[in-house]
Scaffold this motif. Structure first.
Motif, PDB file in Angstrom:
ATOM      1  N   GLY A 276       0.711  -1.063  -0.072  1.00  0.00           N
ATOM      2  CA  GLY A 276      -0.114   0.178  -0.076  1.00  0.00           C
ATOM      3  C   GLY A 276       0.629   1.280   0.110  1.00  0.00           C
ATOM      4  O   GLY A 276       0.010   2.309  -0.052  1.00  0.00           O
ATOM      5  N   ILE A 277       2.078   1.109   0.387  1.00  0.00           N
ATOM      6  CA  ILE A 277       2.984   2.472   0.284  1.00  0.00           C
ATOM      7  C   ILE A 277       4.189   2.115  -0.842  1.00  0.00           C
ATOM      8  O   ILE A 277       4.211   1.082  -1.501  1.00  0.00           O
ATOM      9  CB  ILE A 277       3.577   2.631   1.772  1.00  0.00           C
ATOM     10  N   TYR A 278       4.924   3.112  -1.185  1.00  0.00           N
ATOM     11  CA  TYR A 278       6.098   2.658  -1.834  1.00  0.00           C
ATOM     12  C   TYR A 278       7.380   3.669  -1.366  1.00  0.00           C
ATOM     13  O   TYR A 278       7.187   4.301  -0.290  1.00  0.00           O
ATOM     14  CB  TYR A 278       5.873   3.702  -3.607  1.00  0.00           C
ATOM     15  N   PHE A 279       8.398   3.357  -1.802  1.00  0.00           N
ATOM     16  CA  PHE A 279       9.650   4.077  -1.421  1.00  0.00           C
ATOM     17  C   PHE A 279      10.329   4.660  -2.684  1.00  0.00           C
ATOM     18  O   PHE A 279      10.328   4.032  -3.667  1.00  0.00           O
ATOM     19  CB  PHE A 279      10.800   3.206  -0.739  1.00  0.00           C
ATOM     20  N   GLN A 280      11.075   5.884  -2.460  1.00  0.00           N
ATOM     21  CA  GLN A 280      11.827   6.155  -3.721  1.00  0.00           C
ATOM     22  C   GLN A 280      13.037   5.572  -3.359  1.00  0.00           C
ATOM     23  O   GLN A 280      13.907   5.785  -2.458  1.00  0.00           O
ATOM     24  CB  GLN A 280      12.029   7.919  -3.537  1.00  0.00           C
ATOM     25  N   THR A 281      13.524   4.811  -4.505  1.00  0.00           N
ATOM     26  CA  THR A 281      14.654   3.758  -4.468  1.00  0.00           C
ATOM     27  C   THR A 281      15.632   4.419  -5.424  1.00  0.00           C
ATOM     28  O   THR A 281      15.260   4.544  -6.590  1.00  0.00           O
ATOM     29  CB  THR A 281      14.224   2.580  -4.931  1.00  0.00           C
ATOM     30  N   SER A 282      17.021   4.529  -5.042  1.00  0.00           N
ATOM     31  CA  SER A 282      17.998   4.766  -5.911  1.00  0.00           C
ATOM     32  C   SER A 282      18.760   3.183  -6.131  1.00  0.00           C
ATOM     33  O   SER A 282      18.826   2.717  -5.201  1.00  0.00           O
ATOM     34  CB  SER A 282      19.109   5.745  -5.004  1.00  0.00           C
ATOM     35  N   PHE A 283      19.011   2.929  -7.315  1.00  0.00           N
ATOM     36  CA  PHE A 283      19.613   1.513  -7.590  1.00  0.00           C
ATOM     37  C   PHE A 283      20.745   1.647  -8.594  1.00  0.00           C
ATOM     38  O   PHE A 283      20.853   2.687  -9.394  1.00  0.00           O
ATOM     39  CB  PHE A 283      18.617   0.745  -8.416  1.00  0.00           C
TER      40      PHE A 283
END
Length: 358
Positions: free
Chosen positions: A126-133
């Motif tokens: 139900g949520i998200y994370f801002q992800t650097s990859f």
């Protein structure tokens, strides 16, 4: 934590901050359409990156082994779309087709490909994370860093106890030990927070890949100043890719455009882009020289001179932004509205004011 052994320093190679326009998915009707748009954009990026890398090697003689893409280049920012709706429509799955497509580019072009995206984690529905990859040349995701300071989006700190149980501190401040050096990611405005870069440097990071979407200017912006500071104070390279505008929104296209840059470990810009889509922010990375600098006694060896235990009591005693703001008493994760984060900040400011700290 036991640090990984440091491999031999690679030969100098070129790093590229590819300045491209982000593309909003806001007008797409559903997830299938949004994903189709993202995959089409990834194909475009692959072609632009290949052409750029060929030119750079012909120009300078060194191969491109590291390429950095801007912040949220596949989707743009969520705006006022609710958090669960944006997670459903636009956030990538950790094993989704978008990562697979990016992995094919990294593999075909034999480089490490860094970028930034909104991402769903099955542990936090139900949520998200801002992800650097960072994706390695074998196509696998070698590093996944979730942004820790964000104004209107969930972060690992908002679900801190559960996040640590699952990923541990290694998953909070990950460093990828690769054949081209030790890489860590800094997301967007986090370049303004010296603790983020320092925590990664203390874990061995030599290169900070920085995906951003920021105001470009001929003036010295806070982020431009911070990039140079984070480089010299940690004796680390910064490869910072900005957007070349954001397509598909009502905001003027060039509002977040320009100034992608590569900065050396002494804080000197080696290259910087003007506006528009361009590959002109590229430069050679010399890890052997960086390691020699870190091992040299002297006043400019800021890492070796840092007396961290001086500051530990102050940091340990200070409570500003609270952890677990999205964890309910029964341990479940709450889906917040976007104003939740503003309310938390207002409460922190009020408390610090009453304590006479601000």
């Amino acid at each position: 934590m036991t640090a990984a052994p440091t491999p031999p320093a690679p030969k100098p190679y070129a790093a590229l901050a590819l300045q491209i326009a982000a593309r909003s998915v806001e007008k797409q009707p559903d997830r299938a359409a949004a994903s189709a748009q993202m995959l089409a954009m990834i194909a475009e990026i692959g072609a632009k990156l290949r052409s750029s890398a060929i030119f750079i090697q012909q120009y300078g003689g060194t191969p491109v082994r590291l390429a950095v893409l801007p912040e949220y280049f596949l989707t743009s920012y969520p705006g006022r779309i609710s958090i669960p709706d944006f997670a459903e429509k636009a956030a990538l799955d950790m094993d989704g087709p978008e990562y697979a497509a990016l992995g094919e580019i990294a593999s075909a072009q034999n480089l490490h490909l860094a970028g930034n995206a909104y991402e769903r984690d099955p542990n936090f529905p139900g949520i998200y994370f801002q992800t650097s990859f960072v994706i390695a040349p074998d196509g696998r995701v070698a590093l996944r860093y979730r942004r820790l300071n964000s104004m209107f989006a969930p972060t690992p700190h908002d679900v801190w106890s559960k996040y640590l149980d699952i990923y541990g501190i290694d998953g909070v401040f990950p460093v990828a030990h690769t054949e081209i050096g030790n890489i860590a990611a800094i997301a967007s405005e986090e370049i303004l927070y010296p603790e983020i870069a320092r925590a990664h440097a203390l874990r061995g990071a030599e290169i900070f890949v920085h995906s951003s979407s920021e105001i470009g200017s001929p003036l010295a912006t806070p982020k431009q100043i911070a990039k140079r500071a984070r480089a010299f104070e940690n004796i680390a390279y910064v490869v910072s890719a900005n957007t070349a505008g954001i397509e598909g929104t009502t905001m003027p296209l060039a509002s977040a455009d320009g100034n992608s840059t590569v900065i050396d470990y002494k804080g000197n810009p080696l290259s910087e882009s003007n506006s528009g889509e361009t590959f002109t922010a590229f430069a050679d990375i010399d890890i052997a020289a960086l390691r020699a600098q870190r091992r040299k006694p002297g006043m400019t060896n800021f890492l070796a001179r840092q007396r961290l235990d001086l500051f530990a009591p102050v940091y340990a005693a200070a409570t500003h932004q609270p952890a677990n703001s999205l964890i309910e008493p029964d341990g479940t994760v709450r889906q917040p509205d976007r104003d939740h984060f503003l309310r938390v900040q207002e409460q922190v400011i009020e408390r610090l004011s009453k304590e006479g700290l601000i």
